[in-house]
Design a protein around this motif. Structure first.
Motif, PDB file in Angstrom:
ATOM      1  N   GLU A  38       0.846  -1.187   0.000  1.00  0.00           N
ATOM      2  CA  GLU A  38       0.000   0.000   0.000  1.00  0.00           C
ATOM      3  C   GLU A  38       0.884   1.241   0.000  1.00  0.00           C
ATOM      4  OE1 GLU A  38      -2.745  -0.351   3.286  1.00  0.00           O
ATOM      5  OE2 GLU A  38      -2.759  -2.518   3.048  1.00  0.00           O
ATOM      6  N   PRO A  39       0.540   2.234  -0.801  1.00  0.00           N
ATOM      7  CA  PRO A  39       1.393   3.417  -0.911  1.00  0.00           C
ATOM      8  C   PRO A  39       1.543   4.207   0.392  1.00  0.00           C
ATOM      9  CG  PRO A  39      -0.426   3.495  -2.507  1.00  0.00           C
ATOM     10  CD  PRO A  39      -0.602   2.273  -1.691  1.00  0.00           C
ATOM     11  N   ASP A  40       0.582   4.121   1.313  1.00  0.00           N
ATOM     12  CA  ASP A  40       0.652   4.897   2.546  1.00  0.00           C
ATOM     13  C   ASP A  40       1.360   4.157   3.684  1.00  0.00           C
ATOM     14  OD1 ASP A  40      -1.459   3.097   2.579  1.00  0.00           O
ATOM     15  OD2 ASP A  40      -2.638   4.292   3.993  1.00  0.00           O
ATOM     16  N   LYS A  41       1.842   2.927   3.446  1.00  0.00           N
ATOM     17  CA  LYS A  41       2.560   2.161   4.457  1.00  0.00           C
ATOM     18  C   LYS A  41       4.006   1.949   4.029  1.00  0.00           C
ATOM     19  CE  LYS A  41      -1.053  -0.611   6.554  1.00  0.00           C
ATOM     20  NZ  LYS A  41      -1.464  -1.979   6.855  1.00  0.00           N
ATOM     21  N   ALA A  42       4.875   1.779   5.012  1.00  0.00           N
ATOM     22  CA  ALA A  42       6.273   1.465   4.705  1.00  0.00           C
ATOM     23  C   ALA A  42       6.332   0.093   4.040  1.00  0.00           C
ATOM     24  CB  ALA A  42       7.106   1.460   5.988  1.00  0.00           C
ATOM     25  N   PRO A  43       7.241  -0.082   3.089  1.00  0.00           N
ATOM     26  CA  PRO A  43       7.337  -1.387   2.419  1.00  0.00           C
ATOM     27  C   PRO A  43       7.829  -2.480   3.373  1.00  0.00           C
ATOM     28  CG  PRO A  43       9.031   0.115   1.620  1.00  0.00           C
ATOM     29  CD  PRO A  43       8.180   0.883   2.565  1.00  0.00           C
ATOM     30  N   ARG A  44       7.463  -3.699   3.066  1.00  0.00           N
ATOM     31  CA  ARG A  44       7.967  -4.852   3.814  1.00  0.00           C
ATOM     32  C   ARG A  44       9.258  -5.306   3.146  1.00  0.00           C
ATOM     33  NH1 ARG A  44       5.224  -6.683   7.595  1.00  0.00           N
ATOM     34  NH2 ARG A  44       6.055  -8.786   7.496  1.00  0.00           N
ATOM     35  N   PHE A  45      10.147  -5.911   3.920  1.00  0.00           N
ATOM     36  CA  PHE A  45      11.416  -6.387   3.367  1.00  0.00           C
ATOM     37  C   PHE A  45      11.642  -7.842   3.730  1.00  0.00           C
ATOM     38  CE2 PHE A  45      12.632  -5.212   7.640  1.00  0.00           C
ATOM     39  CZ  PHE A  45      13.577  -6.165   7.996  1.00  0.00           C
ATOM     40  N   TYR A  46      12.470  -8.487   2.953  1.00  0.00           N
ATOM     41  CA  TYR A  46      12.910  -9.859   3.213  1.00  0.00           C
ATOM     42  C   TYR A  46      14.378  -9.916   2.800  1.00  0.00           C
ATOM     43  CZ  TYR A  46      11.754 -14.663   4.363  1.00  0.00           C
ATOM     44  OH  TYR A  46      11.649 -15.870   4.998  1.00  0.00           O
ATOM     45  N   HIS A  47      15.252 -10.243   3.745  1.00  0.00           N
ATOM     46  CA  HIS A  47      16.691 -10.252   3.510  1.00  0.00           C
ATOM     47  C   HIS A  47      17.215 -11.665   3.747  1.00  0.00           C
ATOM     48  CE1 HIS A  47      20.939  -9.002   4.904  1.00  0.00           C
ATOM     49  NE2 HIS A  47      20.905  -9.022   3.588  1.00  0.00           N
ATOM     50  N   LEU A  48      17.923 -12.200   2.769  1.00  0.00           N
ATOM     51  CA  LEU A  48      18.533 -13.530   2.877  1.00  0.00           C
ATOM     52  C   LEU A  48      20.039 -13.362   2.797  1.00  0.00           C
ATOM     53  CD1 LEU A  48      16.263 -15.288   0.258  1.00  0.00           C
ATOM     54  CD2 LEU A  48      16.103 -15.524   2.725  1.00  0.00           C
ATOM     55  N   GLN A  94       8.685  -5.017   8.495  1.00  0.00           N
ATOM     56  CA  GLN A  94       8.337  -3.755   7.863  1.00  0.00           C
ATOM     57  C   GLN A  94       9.536  -2.830   7.939  1.00  0.00           C
ATOM     58  OE1 GLN A  94       4.645  -2.252   9.209  1.00  0.00           O
ATOM     59  NE2 GLN A  94       4.422  -0.887   7.476  1.00  0.00           N
ATOM     60  N   GLN A  95       9.861  -2.193   6.832  1.00  0.00           N
ATOM     61  CA  GLN A  95      11.030  -1.341   6.779  1.00  0.00           C
ATOM     62  C   GLN A  95      10.890  -0.213   7.800  1.00  0.00           C
ATOM     63  OE1 GLN A  95      12.364  -1.253   2.922  1.00  0.00           O
ATOM     64  NE2 GLN A  95      13.874   0.344   3.207  1.00  0.00           N
ATOM     65  N   GLY A  96      11.972   0.034   8.551  1.00  0.00           N
ATOM     66  CA  GLY A  96      11.975   1.067   9.581  1.00  0.00           C
ATOM     67  C   GLY A  96      11.611   0.531  10.952  1.00  0.00           C
ATOM     68  N   ALA A  97      11.261  -0.730  11.036  1.00  0.00           N
ATOM     69  CA  ALA A  97      10.912  -1.369  12.307  1.00  0.00           C
ATOM     70  C   ALA A  97      11.809  -2.586  12.499  1.00  0.00           C
ATOM     71  CB  ALA A  97       9.446  -1.796  12.304  1.00  0.00           C
ATOM     72  N   PRO A  98      11.967  -3.037  13.746  1.00  0.00           N
ATOM     73  CA  PRO A  98      12.768  -4.249  13.958  1.00  0.00           C
ATOM     74  C   PRO A  98      12.166  -5.439  13.212  1.00  0.00           C
ATOM     75  CG  PRO A  98      12.245  -3.179  16.049  1.00  0.00           C
ATOM     76  CD  PRO A  98      11.442  -2.489  14.981  1.00  0.00           C
ATOM     77  N   GLY A  99      13.015  -6.214  12.607  1.00  0.00           N
ATOM     78  CA  GLY A  99      12.555  -7.378  11.867  1.00  0.00           C
ATOM     79  C   GLY A  99      12.666  -8.649  12.690  1.00  0.00           C
TER      80      GLY A  99
END
Length: 83
Positions: free
Chosen positions: A10-20, A38-43
């Motif tokens: 959604e454009p109004d939310k921070a993007p989600r991330f997945y790091h391998l 969620q980007q900007g929050a602890p994963g």
């Protein structure tokens, strides 16, 4: 070897991330480190140990493909011989 992916729902939310990330450990094995959130929050982080690099690479590709199927897009990769 690293793969960083994002999912922009959604454009109004921070993007989600997945790091391998694949790391050689100190006991002649390999560790697949997965971090997501969620980007900007602890994963959240999960680590899986494998005896061989080939098994770890196979697991990384399997997880990557599953996340691509959920709509994530690769933003950054290092060690592109797998991609």
């Amino acid at each position: 070897m690293r793969v960083f992916m994002q999912l922009i729902d959604e454009p109004d939310k921070a993007p989600r991330f997945y790091h391998l990330q694949l790391q050689e450990d100190l006991i002649s094995g390999w560790t697949l480190v997965r971090e997501w959130g969620q980007q900007g929050a602890p994963g959240r982080i999960k680590q899986d140990h494998f005896d061989t690099r080939e098994a770890a690479e196979h697991a990384l590709l399997k997880v990557r493909d599953a996340q691509l199927g959920r709509g994530y897009r690769v933003v950054y990769m290092q060690g592109s011989e797998l991609i």
